[in-house]
Design an enzyme around this catalytic site. Structure first.
Site, PDB file in Angstrom:
ATOM      1  N   GLY A  55       3.970  15.621   2.796  1.00  0.00           N
ATOM      2  CA  GLY A  55       5.183  16.180   3.376  1.00  0.00           C
ATOM      3  C   GLY A  55       6.194  16.528   2.311  1.00  0.00           C
ATOM      4  N   GLU A 120       6.985   6.997   3.099  1.00  0.00           N
ATOM      5  CA  GLU A 120       5.968   6.901   2.061  1.00  0.00           C
ATOM      6  C   GLU A 120       6.384   5.848   1.045  1.00  0.00           C
ATOM      7  OE1 GLU A 120       3.829  10.294   0.658  1.00  0.00           O
ATOM      8  OE2 GLU A 120       4.858  11.632   2.040  1.00  0.00           O
ATOM      9  N   HIS A 248      -3.089   9.352  -8.373  1.00  0.00           N
ATOM     10  CA  HIS A 248      -2.926   9.008  -6.961  1.00  0.00           C
ATOM     11  C   HIS A 248      -3.861   7.844  -6.650  1.00  0.00           C
ATOM     12  CE1 HIS A 248      -2.560   9.287  -2.632  1.00  0.00           C
ATOM     13  NE2 HIS A 248      -1.575  10.158  -2.800  1.00  0.00           N
ATOM     14  N   ARG A 294       3.357   4.428  -6.817  1.00  0.00           N
ATOM     15  CA  ARG A 294       1.983   4.898  -6.997  1.00  0.00           C
ATOM     16  C   ARG A 294       1.301   4.345  -8.237  1.00  0.00           C
ATOM     17  NH1 ARG A 294       2.104  11.341  -5.383  1.00  0.00           N
ATOM     18  NH2 ARG A 294       2.218  11.023  -3.124  1.00  0.00           N
ATOM     19  N   HIS A 355      -3.531  13.123 -10.423  1.00  0.00           N
ATOM     20  CA  HIS A 355      -2.877  13.808  -9.313  1.00  0.00           C
ATOM     21  C   HIS A 355      -1.732  14.712  -9.741  1.00  0.00           C
ATOM     22  CE1 HIS A 355      -1.703  14.433  -5.174  1.00  0.00           C
ATOM     23  NE2 HIS A 355      -0.499  13.921  -5.370  1.00  0.00           N
ATOM     24  N   GLU A 379       5.334  22.122 -11.064  1.00  0.00           N
ATOM     25  CA  GLU A 379       4.680  21.101 -11.873  1.00  0.00           C
ATOM     26  C   GLU A 379       4.514  21.532 -13.327  1.00  0.00           C
ATOM     27  OE1 GLU A 379       0.745  18.171 -11.643  1.00  0.00           O
ATOM     28  OE2 GLU A 379       1.090  19.663 -10.082  1.00  0.00           O
ATOM     29  N   ARG A 390       6.276   9.794 -10.448  1.00  0.00           N
ATOM     30  CA  ARG A 390       6.892  10.587  -9.378  1.00  0.00           C
ATOM     31  C   ARG A 390       6.991   9.822  -8.070  1.00  0.00           C
ATOM     32  NH1 ARG A 390       4.969  14.145  -5.321  1.00  0.00           N
ATOM     33  NH2 ARG A 390       2.804  13.858  -5.992  1.00  0.00           N
TER      34      ARG A 390
END
Length: 528
Positions: A55, A120, A248, A294, A355, A379, A390
């Protein structure tokens, strides 16, 4: 020789969300501006933006203005640029409303109270808008549909930028080597016609995406190989923070099958990481458990795999109802089912994968690089927003905010100081040697294995030294190929990939401190 010269006001290299937003802002400020958008892919929709599942950060009605800033800075492990975070937090919600909601009518999920917001990892509030589990694809398609209706945008697919042009590097006048460094366009390879075109532009924007394909395991599309970073580096632009490659935590794993992203929103919606015995292990690593940042989750999974000598762990969301899972995660549900995994009954086998690059081509708060008339967004760029790690779902937001700011700044520059195109550019000279595809493929495999094994989740000085030696040798071989070889998509990509791989390794070697996604494991010797 170059087949022809094409002139445009603004050349945008890439067709993802940051490229689209830049073009959108340019047209809003100057409806007559001439824009050329390149894509290396045959399909303009093929970009990392379209692969983004989770999202885009919006706003929660209960949060304060500085809450998102604090979450970004905390996730960034102390290295995020506070100014960039403040800009994103302040301008992001307004741009989402004005562009995505009001103009493009992106169909984000709603309920009776308004737009649904999901949570998240490392977010203090649910604040993420989503379109099922293909948010990026939905936004990208709506953006491209809008831009294709604009008469003064030329879209060129299957066109790959080879090198950026400057008078000091490419002018036919030798004395121009003393001229100020500025970008005046690019040499571009037309894959279908097998020819090189010279595209001259008043301003050039790099929006080529990331570099995940340099690693063996990745969630990135095939063309995410660092093209923009490599071209900017060859021009002399400032590159920064490339040691911070975010892995990720959860990519689907099945031996012999392609990996694909298992969105972090599954954990935001209650998914739990478990080992082969069904034991939930994240509580032992972080107070936020499965919703930890992450980099921590990825290393925790890596540690469990090593500790238990297994090839993967599992993400279990089977406690949710089947109908809800099909509605909330339709893409993931179908993709897993194709691999024999019913996520309503079975845990999903997952592994970490490369990722996102937190670093890239340095830009200021208006997307301007250290080279005059050269800009970078998405990016490819490094605004400093992500620091060393991130925060989830901020990448699409960064695309919108800094793409828009860049477009505005370019439009302003065109209005204030219009200038004729620089035309004294040397013609392209083609190589004549056919390079065997098998050699290029083998070099690609060597890069990917080297980066994954030695420059991956856990790094050591010895591993980085080994990587540097391998990549240096590969770089010499690829340079020989490129000097005399006939152009191909694979050769251009390999040339850029080996350049960026060396930049990553060098950055990792220079940074002696573990921080965020740059985890440096140094063996401490004790005296007896």
């Amino acid at each position: 020789m170059s087949d022809f010269i094409h002139k445009t006001d603004v050349l945008i290299v890439g067709s993802g969300l940051s490229a689209c937003t830049t073009a959108f802002a340019l047209l809003k400020e100057n409806p007559k501006v001439q824009i050329t958008i390149l894509s290396s892919a045959k399909d303009l929709e093929y970009s990392a933006s379209a692969w983004a599942q989770g999202g885009i950060v919006y706003k929660n009605p209960d949060e304060q203005a500085n809450d998102l800033v604090n979450d970004i800075l905390n996730a960034g492990a102390g290295l995020s640029n506070p100014k960039a975070a403040e800009i994103v937090a302040k301008e992001g919600p307004t741009l989402i409303k004005d562009i995505l909601l009001d103009v493009l009518k992106v169909p984000f999920e709603k309920n009776e109270e308004g737009y649904k917001l999901t949570e998240e990892a490392a977010h203090s509030y649910p604040r993420v808008l989503y379109c099922a589990d293909q948010t990026g694809l939905s936004i990208q398609n709506h953006f491209l549909h809008y831009l294709k209706e604009q008469k003064n945008i030329a879209f060129l697919s299957s066109h790959t930028a080879i090198d950026l042009l400057t008078p000091s590097h490419h002018s036919t006048n030798q004395l121009d080597r003393y001229a100020p460094q500025k970008c005046v366009g690019a040499y571009v390879f037309d894959e279908q016609k097998q020819c090189v075109k010279t595209i001259l532009a008043h301003h050039t924007v790099l929006a080529t995406g990331g570099l995940g394909r340099l690693f063996l395991n990745t969630t990135n599309p095939k063309l995410s190989r660092g093209d923009g970073i490599a071209m900017a580096y060859r021009l002399g632009a400032r590159i920064m923070n490339l040691e911070f490659i975010q892995f990720h935590p959860t990519a689907f794993y099945k031996k012999g099958s392609k990996k694909f992203l298992i969105s972090e929103t599954l954990r935001g919606e209650g998914g739990v990481l478990i080992d082969h015995s069904g034991h939930a292990f994240m509580n032992a690593y972080h107070p936020l458990s499965d919703l930890a940042p992450r980099d921590i989750v990825a290393r925790s999974i890596h540690n469990e795999m090593l500790k238990q000598n297994v090839s993967n762990v599992y993400l279990d969301i089977s406690h949710k109802k089947e109908a809800w899972l099909k509605q909330r995660f339709p893409y993931i549900y179908k993709q897993c089912l194709k691999q024999g995994v019913d996520i309503s009954k079975d845990p999903i086998p997952v592994v970490p994968a490369a990722h996102y690059s937190c670093g890239g081509v340095y830009t200021n708060e208006y997307a301007q690089t250290s080279i005059e008339q050269l800009w970078a967004v998405g990016e490819t760029a490094c605004t400093g927003l992500h620091g060393a790690n991130r925060l989830a779902s901020t990448s699409l937001l960064e695309n919108i905010v800094f793409g828009y700011r860049g477009g505005q700044a370019i439009a302003k520059s065109l209005k204030q100081s219009p200038s004729p195109h620089f035309v004294d550019i040397s013609h392209w000279k083609n190589g004549e040697v056919d390079i065997e595809d098998e050699l290029l493929v083998q070099d690609w495999i060597s890069i990917q294995h080297t980066m994954w094994n030695y420059v991956g989740l856990v790094r050591t000085p010895q591993r980085l030294d080994r990587a540097q030696g391998i990549i240096r040798t590969l770089s010499e071989d690829v340079s020989k190929f490129y000097a005399n070889g006939k152009l191909s998509q694979n050769l251009l990509g390999l040339r850029n990939a080996v350049t960026v791989a060396q930049l990553i390794v060098t950055a990792a070697q220079r940074n002696k401190h573990s921080q965020g996604s740059h985890y440096l494991k140094v063996k401490v010797e004790t005296k007896k």
